[in-house]
Write a protein that holds these residues in place. Sequence first.
Motif, PDB file in Angstrom:
ATOM      1  N   THR A   1       0.841  -1.200   0.000  1.00 51.24           N
ATOM      2  CA  THR A   1       0.000   0.000   0.000  1.00 51.24           C
ATOM      3  C   THR A   1       0.875   1.249   0.000  1.00 51.24           C
ATOM      4  OG1 THR A   1      -1.733  -1.171   1.223  1.00 51.24           O
ATOM      5  CG2 THR A   1      -1.828   1.226   1.239  1.00 51.24           C
ATOM      6  N   ILE A   2       1.975   1.202   0.751  1.00 50.15           N
ATOM      7  CA  ILE A   2       2.916   2.326   0.746  1.00 50.15           C
ATOM      8  C   ILE A   2       3.572   2.448  -0.626  1.00 50.15           C
ATOM      9  CG2 ILE A   2       4.985   3.283   1.840  1.00 50.15           C
ATOM     10  CD1 ILE A   2       4.274   1.684   4.347  1.00 50.15           C
ATOM     11  N   PHE A   3       3.893   1.296  -1.245  1.00 42.29           N
ATOM     12  CA  PHE A   3       4.442   1.298  -2.601  1.00 42.29           C
ATOM     13  C   PHE A   3       3.489   2.013  -3.552  1.00 42.29           C
ATOM     14  CE2 PHE A   3       4.156  -0.835  -6.753  1.00 42.29           C
ATOM     15  CZ  PHE A   3       5.427  -0.625  -7.257  1.00 42.29           C
ATOM     16  N   PHE A   4       2.206   1.652  -3.517  1.00 41.74           N
ATOM     17  CA  PHE A   4       1.239   2.279  -4.412  1.00 41.74           C
ATOM     18  C   PHE A   4       0.984   3.743  -4.028  1.00 41.74           C
ATOM     19  CE2 PHE A   4      -0.049  -2.139  -5.526  1.00 41.74           C
ATOM     20  CZ  PHE A   4       0.052  -2.012  -6.902  1.00 41.74           C
ATOM     21  N   PHE A   5       1.167   4.080  -2.768  1.00 41.46           N
ATOM     22  CA  PHE A   5       1.058   5.479  -2.346  1.00 41.46           C
ATOM     23  C   PHE A   5       2.129   6.324  -3.036  1.00 41.46           C
ATOM     24  CE2 PHE A   5       2.321   8.605   1.142  1.00 41.46           C
ATOM     25  CZ  PHE A   5       1.371   9.544   0.777  1.00 41.46           C
ATOM     26  N   VAL A   6       3.360   5.835  -3.044  1.00 41.93           N
ATOM     27  CA  VAL A   6       4.440   6.556  -3.721  1.00 41.93           C
ATOM     28  C   VAL A   6       4.200   6.589  -5.224  1.00 41.93           C
ATOM     29  CG1 VAL A   6       6.937   6.631  -4.135  1.00 41.93           C
ATOM     30  CG2 VAL A   6       6.069   5.972  -1.881  1.00 41.93           C
TER      31      VAL A   6
ATOM     32  N   VAL B   1       7.356  12.321  -1.127  1.00 41.86           N
ATOM     33  CA  VAL B   1       8.077  11.456  -2.077  1.00 41.86           C
ATOM     34  C   VAL B   1       9.534  11.321  -1.665  1.00 41.86           C
ATOM     35  CG1 VAL B   1       8.952  11.278  -4.435  1.00 41.86           C
ATOM     36  CG2 VAL B   1       6.551  11.820  -4.053  1.00 41.86           C
ATOM     37  N   HIS B   2      10.162  12.454  -1.338  1.00 42.55           N
ATOM     38  CA  HIS B   2      11.570  12.420  -0.922  1.00 42.55           C
ATOM     39  C   HIS B   2      11.757  11.599   0.352  1.00 42.55           C
ATOM     40  CE1 HIS B   2      12.238  16.451  -3.220  1.00 42.55           C
ATOM     41  NE2 HIS B   2      12.257  15.408  -4.019  1.00 42.55           N
ATOM     42  N   LEU B   3      10.765  11.666   1.230  1.00 39.24           N
ATOM     43  CA  LEU B   3      10.857  10.930   2.492  1.00 39.24           C
ATOM     44  C   LEU B   3      10.683   9.428   2.284  1.00 39.24           C
ATOM     45  CD1 LEU B   3      10.911  10.869   5.635  1.00 39.24           C
ATOM     46  CD2 LEU B   3       8.422  11.180   5.559  1.00 39.24           C
ATOM     47  N   LEU B   4       9.705   9.038   1.461  1.00 36.10           N
ATOM     48  CA  LEU B   4       9.326   7.626   1.366  1.00 36.10           C
ATOM     49  C   LEU B   4      10.023   6.872   0.238  1.00 36.10           C
ATOM     50  CD1 LEU B   4       5.472   7.897   1.992  1.00 36.10           C
ATOM     51  CD2 LEU B   4       7.219   7.064   3.574  1.00 36.10           C
ATOM     52  N   HIS B   5      10.487   7.569  -0.787  1.00 40.49           N
ATOM     53  CA  HIS B   5      11.045   6.860  -1.937  1.00 40.49           C
ATOM     54  C   HIS B   5      12.220   5.953  -1.569  1.00 40.49           C
ATOM     55  CE1 HIS B   5      12.924   6.078  -5.835  1.00 40.49           C
ATOM     56  NE2 HIS B   5      11.701   6.209  -6.318  1.00 40.49           N
TER      57      HIS B   5
END
Length: 454
Positions: free
Chosen positions: A87-92, A308-312
């Motif tokens: 879900t986090i992958f699809f969020f990014v 994006v910068h935080l999670l990528h």
Amino acid sequence: MASKGTVANGKLGSLFAGVVRPIQRFFHLEAASGILLLVAAAVALVWANSPWSALYSEVFDFPLSLGVGDAVGRFTVRELINDGLMTIFFFVVGMEIKRELVVGELRTLSRALLPLVAAVGGMVVPAGIYVLLNHGGPGQPGWAIPMATDIAFCVGILTLLKSRVPHPLIVFLTALAIFDDMGGILVIALFYGSGLHVDWLLGALGVIGALFVCNRLRVGNGLIWAAGGAALWYSLHHGGIHATLAGVVLGLMIPARPERSAHEVLAELHVHTTQLIGKPPDEDLQNAEVLAIEEKLEDLEPPLNRFVHLLHPYMAFFIMPVFALANSGVSLSGVGLSDLVSPIPLGAMLGLFLGKQLGIFAATFLAVKLGLSPVPGNASWVKVHGVCVVAGIGFTVALFIAGLAFPDPHLLDAAKVGILLGSALSGIGGYLLLRMTAPVTATGTVAAAPAPQV
């Protein structure tokens, strides 16, 4: 004369730097995430076919539970990865799609048209090949498996070939993969859910409405967005739509504009710095004053860019490799040639390796000939074809769709074998084809090549 302690510390520091610098350089490589994905997939494959194969199953099928009293959710480690981390992958992915649509390569119709047309060809033809081989059989539910393009692997390979692939062609593939993601997301939403429950779906619409209000107010608080995403995930999960799509919807709702106007922030910053400059030159700035400047500068960055910068990095270097590790372990014991040419693995393999390159190249060639767009980077048709072959790497999303399509572990393993073979052939074939082409010029383009005769 330096003390022994100083010398020892210096040697230790040099040793530490010697170990850390290569690691830092590795993680700054654009191809690093693709390399990690490849390593994770290889480890899973070896592990599942080793004397410790039982441990592989025990680790990822280990039962977990979360909740209090009667409200307890039970799931396995693999389900936590596939339904939670993805879900986090699809969020990014959702945020990256929105960024490209708002300020990136897809913000105008002229820029988006060629990769859009190419993506449609690259989804229809592979799905058609798969259905042709599996129509009416047990493998038919997996028709969407070869539609996917894995952007991390593809960009990783093209980065290794950057002396032979013009940058506009890399941008073309990236945009194509983004449209590919949109198509995959739509397919998952429409065809891979369970029975629909209207009351929960109405609740999900209410959550989406609240998220839209947060978007219009340009809310930048991550906790508010996390709470909204969790509520949407829960509503979709009970509503019969695959819950990972909550990540996409949430990503599309994140504001792409800063919370405050640049003029307002710069005016405040001007007043603040003017006061600081007025201080005596020998007086150091306090930490609070420096932090105030940093906070004002952060107001210039849109929440979408910040998230994006935080999670990528977590997505590229943790979530995707862990997903590959949990889903690439296929036991090959007893697998013979007859198994490889059975409809499911053959459909997935041919769909990715042949269907992708044929569909993307034919659609691109047709669009160029009709005058819809020029060839990216003035590249030769051989280079365009090489990039089309590389686009057949459909690893992450293809495995994800296979998991949704086949609850039966035997059918799922057959699909995974086809995905791994098709992706490997596409990666190796595309790399070798592009490696044999001429290097790009200093301007990043290549001499125009005549169009192939058809």
